[in-house]
Design an enzyme around this catalytic site. Structure first.
Site, PDB file in Angstrom:
ATOM      1  CD  GLU A 157       3.650 -16.920  -1.422  1.00  0.00           C
ATOM      2  OE1 GLU A 157       3.444 -17.445  -2.405  1.00  0.00           O
ATOM      3  OE2 GLU A 157       2.925 -15.830  -1.282  1.00  0.00           O
ATOM      4  CG  HIS A 216       0.999   9.170  13.891  1.00  0.00           C
ATOM      5  ND1 HIS A 216       0.842   9.929  12.607  1.00  0.00           N
ATOM      6  CD2 HIS A 216       2.442   8.857  13.698  1.00  0.00           C
ATOM      7  CE1 HIS A 216       1.846   9.434  11.889  1.00  0.00           C
ATOM      8  NE2 HIS A 216       2.836   8.927  12.532  1.00  0.00           N
ATOM      9  CG  HIS A 229      -3.271  10.241  10.749  1.00  0.00           C
ATOM     10  ND1 HIS A 229      -3.641   9.065  10.628  1.00  0.00           N
ATOM     11  CD2 HIS A 229      -1.945  10.278  10.240  1.00  0.00           C
ATOM     12  CE1 HIS A 229      -2.529   7.945  10.616  1.00  0.00           C
ATOM     13  NE2 HIS A 229      -1.451   9.072  10.308  1.00  0.00           N
ATOM     14  CG  HIS A 256       8.507 -20.004 -10.284  1.00  0.00           C
ATOM     15  ND1 HIS A 256       7.959 -18.962 -11.230  1.00  0.00           N
ATOM     16  CD2 HIS A 256       7.684 -20.511  -9.516  1.00  0.00           C
ATOM     17  CE1 HIS A 256       6.675 -19.249 -10.912  1.00  0.00           C
ATOM     18  NE2 HIS A 256       6.681 -20.136 -10.176  1.00  0.00           N
TER      19      HIS A 256
END
Length: 671
Positions: free
Chosen positions: A414, A35, A265, A476
């Site tokens: 999280e 890149h 890019h 859960h």
């Protein structure tokens, strides 16, 4: 963009930045992949950062008080590799640059932690680097509060692109940094408005400046090709009492025919276009050729930090021997000498008292022993402190007005928590652990994978680890998550059966220097099964004989965690019928795999029927049922085959058939 005007206005700066651009073009062309655009666009920003602001010393690349530079936009790795080579890092030779993206080279396609000095973290998965950086900044704040600014006083700089800011984890990271006012953190946004598919507005209309300001950041907008503006912005960032985002308006693939396009890019390998770009730069040199005066100028930048390192080393030398030894210990990831004796004392106490507690509570009991003697631990939870039991009584909260606090409220983040913890480990001097529910491994997983890839000992405390959590139901209740973590290379997954095994698991997790640990812990209470005290850490063997068969051994029951109790009950039923049954507790498969074949043979000898019991899916268990001298017609599994349900835990175990009676019946069906 008038390149001629840029060259004329800042000729010395331009030549140094052009060296980065030229090396990038040459390396990508030679590899025929890579890149190019980001390094070409951000070369001016990087040049000013390294020349005038970054505190570093290539002679001492692991200096604890160095500034950290993180290339979050890791696809632009040639920017970092060029900087390391030009400033004089010994292991980033021109040969490594020539071998960009080739087998065995330090110059991997994306920066890989451990491949070369000066690479602070593995980046490439976008958003991870900026999120790691929050952990780096937290570590600096914590260590400065502990040891004082004479020994710990540095900053964290990040180059991030549009992709990093689109990834959801970046929002978790920047809002945490804003809440904590991490003023030593500076993000340099490569604001080029281009992604692989095209312009950013194909998929996004976010006002990033407003987003960062709303999250509690200082924001400065500049021309990313004006060295004076870059210098002024970096100077202002140092003076701010907030984290700072510098929006650097840049041109991707500056000076190339693909400038300001999505093609810019990626790999720019057309040799005619490459030559034209070099001509525009005023760079008449051959491939990988850096004129001696340019290389000397860059090496002088590399030497700029040497006096600062020497002064820091003198200050460290004048510190007390105790303080010197402590800094050496924590940066070497060595545990205190008394850790093992404290763990053994706790194990003995538990064996005698035999409490019935959930292993999440067992973990808290262990932390009450560990944290007072390991001041480098920083705990936390993703808004589940009371459920994860991750805060010991001696811990105060890390906050703006209490940088000595060692407990972090991460909020419902999280992924951001896991990435920040990785950053703390990588920074050095900190041993972080953080908790959430086991099923939310799904949210933390990308950072957990990178911990394993980088071989860093982050500790992930995952509670509520089975259908045993009960009424919250299948959303859960993890069933596949143990298998996911066990499938990840270089990860130690501990599922302890009682408080004794939990203590052993924590000891092993903290002793690890090169592998993350996942602690799989229960919500429901479990009896103490290890009632005979052993000073040896039996969990270090991964699996061991918990109860031997009485009479002829005809069956072996293998189990982990909460199901070891069920295995012991099944053994009682089978022994009552004269069926000699051994129970093997397997708290860590990975450590059992590491044992000698002779040991594994003693634990799992050929001949007896084998039945495994675990309140998760079967995936992975066949290794122990049919491998290691087992037989397909003599192996069975009792566990989950679908998702869970909402009901009390004891009802769920009965309805899903994870009972002592079911295990005994499975054994008898195979005899």
């Amino acid at each position: 963009m008038d390149i001629a005007a840029l060259r004329a206005a800042h000729p010395d700066h331009w030549t140094k930045a052009a060296a980065i651009r030229a090396l990038t073009l040459d390396a990508v062309a030679a590899a025929k992949s890579g890149h190019s655009g980001m390094p070409m666009g951000m070369a001016d920003v990087a040049t000013v950062l390294y020349e005038k602001h970054l505190k570093f010393d290539p002679r001492n690349p692991d200096w604890p008080d160095r500034d950290r530079f993180i290339l979050s936009a890791g696809h632009g790795s040639m920017l970092l590799y060029s900087l390391l080579h030009l400033t004089g890092y010994a292991d980033m030779t021109i040969g490594e640059i020539r071998n960009f993206r080739q087998w065995g080279a330090r110059t991997a396609g994306h920066p890989e932690y451990g491949h070369a000095s000066g690479i602070e973290t593995t980046t490439g998965p976008l958003g991870q680097g900026i999120s790691n950086a929050v952990g780096f900044a937290i570590a600096e704040e914590s260590l400065r509060a502990r040891f004082g600014p004479k020994l710990m006083d540095h900053r964290t700089y990040v180059i991030a692109g549009d992709g990093c800011l689109m990834e959801g984890v970046s929002q978790e990271a920047i809002t945490l940094a804003g809440r904590q006012r991490l003023s030593r953190l500076t993000v340099l946004w490569d604001n080029n408005n281009i992604t692989i598919d095209g312009s950013v507005d194909l998929a996004d209309r976010t006002d990033q400046v407003a987003r960062f300001r709303a999250s509690g950041w200082e924001v400065i907008e500049i021309d990313g090709h004006d060295p004076d503006a870059i210098d002024a912005a970096l100077t202002a960032a140092k003076a701010s009492d907030l984290p700072t985002m510098i929006a650097c308006k840049t041109h991707i693939a500056l000076g190339h025919a693909a400038q300001d396009t999505s093609k810019g890019h990626g790999a720019l390998t057309d040799m005619d276009q490459l030559a034209a770009a070099k001509t525009a730069y005023g760079w008449p040199h051959g491939p990988f050729e850096i004129p001696s005066d340019v290389k000397s100028a860059w090496e002088e930048i590399g030497r700029r930090g040497a006096p600062e390192f020497d002064a820091w080393a003198a200050r460290l030398e004048s510190a007390s021997p105790t303080r010197q030894a402590e800094i050496t210990r924590i940066f070497a990831r060595e545990v205190p000498a008394k850790l093992t004796s404290r763990i053994r004392a706790l194990k003995k106490q538990i064996s005698e008292e035999a409490p019935k507690v959930a292993t999440r509570k067992s973990s808290e009991m262990v932390l009450e022993v560990i944290n007072p003697i390991m001041p480098e631990t920083i705990g936390g939870s993703a808004d589940l402190s009371g459920s994860n039991n991750t805060r010991s009584g001696d811990m105060t909260v890390f906050d703006i007005d209490n940088r000595k606090g060692r407990y972090i409220h991460y909020g419902i983040r999280e992924h951001g928590m896991a990435a920040a913890m990785n950053g703390m480990v990588l920074h050095g001097g900190i041993r972080p652990y953080g908790g959430t529910f086991m099923c939310f491994t799904d949210y933390a997983r990308p950072a957990m994978r990178l911990a394993a890839l980088m071989k860093v000992p982050t500790v992930f405390v995952m509670t509520h680890d089975s259908i045993g959590l009960g009424e919250d139901g299948p959303t859960h209740q993890p069933v596949e998550h143990l298998a996911i973590s066990r499938a990840t290379p270089n990860t130690h997954v501990f599922r302890p059966c009682d408080t004794v095994e939990t203590a052993e698991a924590w000891e092993l997790a903290l002793q690890s220097k090169d592998a993350p640990s996942v602690l799989s812990l229960t919500r429901q209470g479990l009896p103490t099964l290890r009632t005979t005290h052993k000073t040896k850490n039996l969990s270090a063997q991964g699996a061991y004989v918990l109860a031997e068969a009485e009479g002829k051994r005809r069956a072996i029951i293998l189990a982990t965690g909460s199901e070891v109790e069920i295995a012991m009950q099944a053994r009682d039923l089978l022994q009552a019928e004269g069926i000699g049954t051994r129970v093997v507790s397997m708290p860590c498969w990975e450590l059992f795999e590491d044992q000698t074949e002779a040991y594994r043979r003693r634990v799992l000898p050929a001949g007896p029927v084998r039945v495994a019991v675990e309140a998760g899916v079967r995936f992975g268990w066949d290794r122990w049922l049919y491998g290691e001298r087992g037989r397909r017609d003599k192996g069975g599994f009792v566990g989950m085959h679908d998702f869970g349900a909402s009901a009390p835990a004891e009802v769920l175990y009965e309805k899903f058939g994870i009972t002592a009676e079911a295990v005994a019946a499975e054994v008898k069906s195979l005899l």
